[in-house]
Enzyme design. Sequence first.
Site, PDB file in Angstrom:
ATOM      1  N   GLU A  36      -6.659  -1.394  41.145  1.00  0.00           N
ATOM      2  CA  GLU A  36      -6.003  -0.292  40.407  1.00  0.00           C
ATOM      3  C   GLU A  36      -6.155  -0.466  38.898  1.00  0.00           C
ATOM      4  O   GLU A  36      -5.263  -0.098  38.129  1.00  0.00           O
ATOM      5  CB  GLU A  36      -4.507  -0.189  40.754  1.00  0.00           C
ATOM      6  CG  GLU A  36      -4.203   0.167  42.163  1.00  0.00           C
ATOM      7  CD  GLU A  36      -4.882   1.436  42.628  1.00  0.00           C
ATOM      8  OE1 GLU A  36      -5.274   2.265  41.782  1.00  0.00           O
ATOM      9  OE2 GLU A  36      -5.039   1.568  43.840  1.00  0.00           O
ATOM     10  N   GLY A  37      -7.275  -1.034  38.483  1.00  0.00           N
ATOM     11  CA  GLY A  37      -7.520  -1.257  37.062  1.00  0.00           C
ATOM     12  C   GLY A  37      -7.069  -2.650  36.673  1.00  0.00           C
ATOM     13  O   GLY A  37      -5.889  -2.981  36.791  1.00  0.00           O
TER      14      GLY A  37
END
Length: 597
Positions: free
Chosen positions: A443-444
């Site tokens: 998610e980054g």
Amino acid sequence: MSSYKPPLDDIRFALFDVLGSEANFARLGFADANRELVDAVIDEAARFSETVLAPLNRIGDEVGCKFDPATGDVSVPPGFKQAFDQFVEGGWTGLTNDPEFGGQGMPAALGGVLTEMVDSANLAWGNFPMLSHGAVKALETYGEDWQKEVFLKPLVAGTWTGTMCLTEPHCGTDLGLLKTRAIPNADDGSYAITGTKIFITAGEHDMSGNIVHLVLAKLPDAPAGAKGISLFVTPKFKVARDGSIGERNAVRCGSIEHKMGIHGSATCVMNFDGAQGYLVGEPHKGLQAMFVMMNSARLGVGVQGLGLSERAYQNALRYSRERLQSRSLSGPKAPDKPADPIIVHPDVRRMLLTQKALVEGGRLLSLHAYSLLDAAEHEADAGAREHADTLVGFLTPISKACLTEWSIESTYNAMQCFGGHGYIHEYGMEQYARDARITTIYEGTTGIQALDLIGRKTAASQGAGLKLFLGMVEAFAKQHEGDPALAEFIAPLRAKAAEWGKLTIETLQRAASNPDELGAASHDYLFYSGYVVLAYWWARSVATADASSRPQAFKDAKRETARFYFARILPRTLLHKAAIEAGAASLMAMPAEHFGE
Ligand SMILES: Cc1cc2nc3c(=O)[nH]c(=O)nc-3n(C[C@H](O)[C@H](O)[C@H](O)COP(=O)(O)OP(=O)(O)OC[C@H]3O[C@@H](n4cnc5c(N)ncnc54)[C@H](O)[C@@H]3O)c2cc1C
């Protein structure tokens, strides 16, 4: 053997006492979310997490998911499907979703509480419902009416699950490089999706009747880069516009990954070979839709870190009270025993208090962000909605990155409290450390959260989110000005808030003439911000506990932990400030070849 007991007292303290959620829920129109019902939901979520999910954590790690190369099928670890069936029967998958699509319409803040307990109990299992949640959010926001009707109801009910198919072998962070193609089919308005996605969580499994893939791909006329990305809904079994289920779609799992942790979560290579998909939202605007999925998922991944830290801390605390080694430096504390429990030793206390301070403060950081999601959607006044939206946007990268990085620190500290036993699989502590590691990546990555905070969420908006948070700090400080019981926290908090504002302005000024300055400051700016945010929550925790009718021991524990936080953790900001002020020069001067052969 590792155990888990949901920390209901502290969860209720954070949700009701500090954040005032009972009144907030009523004000925001959550008519059913009265105290009695919310308490009952929390109790039942705790029971399910403790008795159904937590006992499956070990077997999920040891057995993991299995891939059958002959069929492309993936089976989940023993017990996972039965637990998921119970979760679905209990209506948990739709707890916070819109009643129009079968959800229960409960506040996001309550969803945050559920997620923490699920992730403490069994992080790998928790990934299955989490990914569906992101898919639901994207379809709710951008889906056409028929797509909502056909896909949202089973996703909300949990009879189908969802995925986010973004990453490809050559691109993860920079999705503008993606190669998956979507070619319009002549007859029915659908598209043929072709490409390979990797690392897809819950891409294939045997827990639900259908899997709804939300896939980023490029149309034939797509502009180059990130502005040319579109989003498509592509189910495992084809679904017609009238909702009828068709044949198997041309999407197969090619293999699953063998990972450091979260073995019970299926991480799949997904091959799309002309699979039938439908455009979600406008052509080339997929990045916007992706951010809707990712923002929800980023807060969720932060909670994964929090959940792991909580469980690891509980076990480290129990062990530190039981394990007898050496005498206290200041004389025996358990003279009737052969040695003192290790909790008497300052260094063990340092590790325990660091965990406690980061977990309990982190819980407020996280639940506050979830509460802002509720406000951003349900406040009656448009200005109040915008205010909440700006603030949650600002706090999301802080919550995601800090709670996950702190989970690495906390699970390692917890493991260290066990000495050599922490390194041995049987005790369960090394699993938390392995499971925690991924949370700072998916998610980054932390680096990308840091860029998001200083770039999009600060520089690009002239510090709008920061100003709102600093406004909260000042309002709190004013409210308690002159209160001798809080003076020890208010003065340093105010000083840090002023410093944060100044540091931000100076950094942005430097970046105006050298864009590398933003990237060079980003990591330290993010953690500087996270530690000041937590100082605010610790000061508020003390003020709230003091004013409550809670037992004196509870109030004392909050004050003692806050003192530890201000004395020994908040000073980490000094290091981060120095690194920010050092600027980009020492990072960027060295040519790539000087790094080594
Ligand atoms: C177990 C697991 C589950 C996952 N689940 C999913 C899923 O369900 N769906 C999905 O689509 N993906 C998923 N991912 C992929 C995950 O989101 C990516 O691995 C992650 O976003 C990083 O991308 P990358 O691996 O390509 O690394 P890269 O993008 O190659 O990055 C490598 C390093 O460079 C840094 N970096 C890159 N660009 C910059 C920049 N501009 N500035 C500063 N630093 C930079 C990164 O921070 C990182 O440290 C999963 C991955 C794993 C391991």
